[in-house]
Every structure is written in structure tokens, then in C-alpha cells.
Design a protein around this motif. Structure first.
Motif, PDB file in Angstrom:
ATOM      1  N   LEU A 213     -59.179  -9.149  -3.925  1.00 33.59           N
ATOM      2  CA  LEU A 213     -58.345  -7.950  -3.928  1.00 33.59           C
ATOM      3  C   LEU A 213     -57.407  -7.936  -2.718  1.00 33.59           C
ATOM      4  CD1 LEU A 213     -60.978  -5.262  -4.996  1.00 33.59           C
ATOM      5  CD2 LEU A 213     -59.209  -6.344  -6.411  1.00 33.59           C
ATOM      6  N   PRO A 214     -56.209  -7.367  -2.870  1.00 30.27           N
ATOM      7  CA  PRO A 214     -55.223  -7.400  -1.782  1.00 30.27           C
ATOM      8  C   PRO A 214     -55.430  -6.323  -0.728  1.00 30.27           C
ATOM      9  CG  PRO A 214     -54.265  -6.348  -3.693  1.00 30.27           C
ATOM     10  CD  PRO A 214     -55.638  -6.818  -4.115  1.00 30.27           C
ATOM     11  N   ASP A 215     -56.690  -6.015  -0.434  1.00 33.80           N
ATOM     12  CA  ASP A 215     -56.970  -5.105   0.667  1.00 33.80           C
ATOM     13  C   ASP A 215     -56.827  -5.888   1.971  1.00 33.80           C
ATOM     14  OD1 ASP A 215     -57.615  -3.157  -1.181  1.00 33.80           O
ATOM     15  OD2 ASP A 215     -59.729  -3.715  -1.231  1.00 33.80           O
ATOM     16  N   GLY A 216     -56.221  -5.299   2.957  1.00 32.39           N
ATOM     17  CA  GLY A 216     -56.031  -6.026   4.200  1.00 32.39           C
ATOM     18  C   GLY A 216     -55.812  -5.107   5.370  1.00 32.39           C
ATOM     19  N   LYS A 217     -55.749  -5.722   6.552  1.00 40.26           N
ATOM     20  CA  LYS A 217     -55.589  -4.960   7.786  1.00 40.26           C
ATOM     21  C   LYS A 217     -54.168  -4.992   8.299  1.00 40.26           C
ATOM     22  CE  LYS A 217     -58.601  -7.501   9.897  1.00 40.26           C
ATOM     23  NZ  LYS A 217     -59.439  -8.055  10.989  1.00 40.26           N
TER      24      LYS A 217
ATOM     25  N   THR B 201     -52.911 -13.297   5.930  1.00 40.56           N
ATOM     26  CA  THR B 201     -51.600 -13.077   5.308  1.00 40.56           C
ATOM     27  C   THR B 201     -50.685 -14.283   5.450  1.00 40.56           C
ATOM     28  OG1 THR B 201     -50.521 -12.162   7.282  1.00 40.56           O
ATOM     29  CG2 THR B 201     -51.791 -10.630   5.916  1.00 40.56           C
TER      30      THR B 201
END
Length: 270
Positions: free
Chosen positions: A16-20, A34
Motif C-alpha cells: 500500500l502507498p502509505d508513507g512518511k 520513495t
């Protein structure tokens, strides 16, 4: 010692494209995950080379420098790497073998190798090994100062440069490739080291811009008002006066590559 570099590749479709990742008016945080193949650039004048351009001058943000992570296949490189005659450069090798020629003198660099390349000199760079060459490259236009000589090229290494520990502690120090009092230089590219438990015991707030690329270890890092968990390959990009502090975590040294602009009067025009 280890020297992190962008992972490249591409995550699987079940990730999933969840990121900080975050970009604010005071700072940007660009996590290692990224920095994938689809955000690389191919540079004019270079062969068998790709680059992650992770910082560039932005009006109203950080305006003095560009920061690249460059990967060169065996035999690749450039005879004319720098298109801007006013630009100086600093290089830190992360992995592989580099043949760096500056004004006709050849140097062989491996992991931890460092070079300062003055504006206007003639230089070339090739991957002289059998595996990919990976290195960090910072570019900045040189700002001359009246009565001050221009800096000259030099090559050294992280391993051959001592850590300057801060007063009253051996847990926070800086590997300085250029002495702070050397006014020929208008930028520094240092390596900052925190031993486990080491910290910056106040929120630094200053005129210098920063690029901070995490080479090794983990920490909690204060960026403006936010505490962020950081690790190898993460990049922090700070405009002037952004508050910052650090608390090293984990069981190994926390180290990052640090850019800052120094030693010049401030322009009084916008």
C-alpha cells in the motif's frame, strides 16, 4: 561503516502507498522507500548512469544547492560531468570503485572516499570496477569573497579523517573534511556521528540550509515541530531557520551526510 544509497527497484502491487514522505514550508522528509527506479534521471554528457535528484534550489525554500545520488554501471561515467562552470562539487563514494581525474591528476576512490572539486576545473569520472558505482554528489555555485583565495581540489576519505567530538561528550561529533575557519570555502559537506544515546541537547535554529542524508543507523529527528523516525537512506531537507534536534536510537552509530552553506555575508537583496 556503511554508506546508504537509494534502493531503486519498485515495490510489489500488494504494497500500500502509505508513507512518511512530507513537504512543508519549513522542511521536506523524503524516505528511502520513495527513491525508486521511476524517479531517476539520465544526465546529459554521462553514459551508463542514472541519478536520483533529491534536492534542487527552490525559491522561498532552500536556494543554494542541489544534491544527487548517482549510480554508474561498469565502464560508464563522464568526461565533462559538470555543465555549470561556476559550480563546485563534493563527492562521497557509497559503493564501488571510482576513477576521478581532476586537472589531469587521477585518483582512485572506494567506499568512504571523498573529493572536493572547485568551480571551473577540468574533471572526469568513470566506474573503474566490475560492479555498480554509487556516490553522493552535492553541487553549489561558488560565491567568491574579496581578498580570499579560491579553494583548491583535494581527495581524502571518511576513514582517514578524524571525528571532532563536541565539548564534554564523545557521543556527538563531526567528520570535517574542511576546517570551519578556512574562509576559502563557502560550503561544507560533513559527516555527523551520534553514538547510541547521543543527542543534540537543544533545537538548533540557524541561517544555514541543510541536506541530511542518513548513511547508517536510526534516530528520532526534530524537524520544525515534528519528531520523525529516520533510518538509512532517508533524506531531510531543511530551509534556513528550521528548528532541528536529534536523539540517536538503536545499537549502532547514527551517521548522516550534512550539507550547509557557510562563511559568506548575506545578500541584502531578494
Amino acid at each position: 561503516m556503511t554508506y546508504a544509497f537509494p534502493p531503486g527497484g519498485l515495490p510489489e502491487q500488494d504494497v500500500l502507498p502509505d508513507g512518511k514522505a512530507v513537504f512543508t514550508t519549513a522542511y521536506a522528509f523524503i524516505p528511502a522507500n520513495t527513491m525508486r527506479d521511476i524517479v531517476t534521471s539520465y544526465l546529459p554528457g554521462w553514459t551508463a548512469t542514472r541519478a536520483w535528484i533529491i534536492a534542487r534550489p527552490l525559491s522561498g525554500f532552500a536556494e543554494t544547492f542541489a544534491q544527487y545520488a548517482v549510480e554508474v554501471a561498469p565502464g560508464g561515467g563522464s568526461e565533462k560531468p559538470e555543465p555549470d562552470k561556476t559550480a563546485q562539487g563534493t563527492i562521497l563514494v557509497a559503493k564501488g570503485r571510482m576513477r576521478l581525474t581532476i586537472d589531469g591528476t587521477a585518483h582512485d576512490l572506494t567506499a568512504g572516499g571523498y573529493a572536493y572539486i572547485p568551480a571551473g576545473c577540468t574533471w572526469a569520472l568513470t566506474n573503474s570496477g566490475k560492479t555498480p558505482l554509487q556516490f553522493h554528489w552535492i553541487r553549489k555555485r561558488y560565491k567568491a569573497a574579496q581578498g580570499i583565495d579560491r579553494p583548491t581540489a583535494f581527495v581524502t576519505s571518511d576513514q582517514d579523517t578524524p571525528v571532532n567530538w563536541m565539548p564534554n561528550t564523545d557521543k556527538w561529533g563531526t567528520t570535517r573534511f574542511v576546517e570551519p575557519s578556512d574562509l576559502r570555502h563557502d560550503m561544507h559537506m560533513n559527516i555527523v556521528t551520534f553514538r547510541p544515546g547521543g543527542l543534540i541537547p537543544f533545537a538548533e535554529t540557524h541561517v544555514m540550509e541543510h541536506g541530511l542524508y542518513v548513511l547508517q543507523g536510526t534516530a528520532r529527528y526534530l524537524l520544525n515541530t515534528d519528531w520523525v523516525e529516520v533510518g538509512p537512506g532517508d533524506f531531510m531537507w531543511l530551509r534556513a531557520f528550521c528548528p532541528q534536534a536529534c536523539i540517536a536510537t538503536g545499537t549502532e552509530d547514527f551517521r548522516y551526510l550534512l550539507y550547509k552553506d557557510v562563511n559568506r555575508h548575506v545578500s541584502l537583496t531578494l
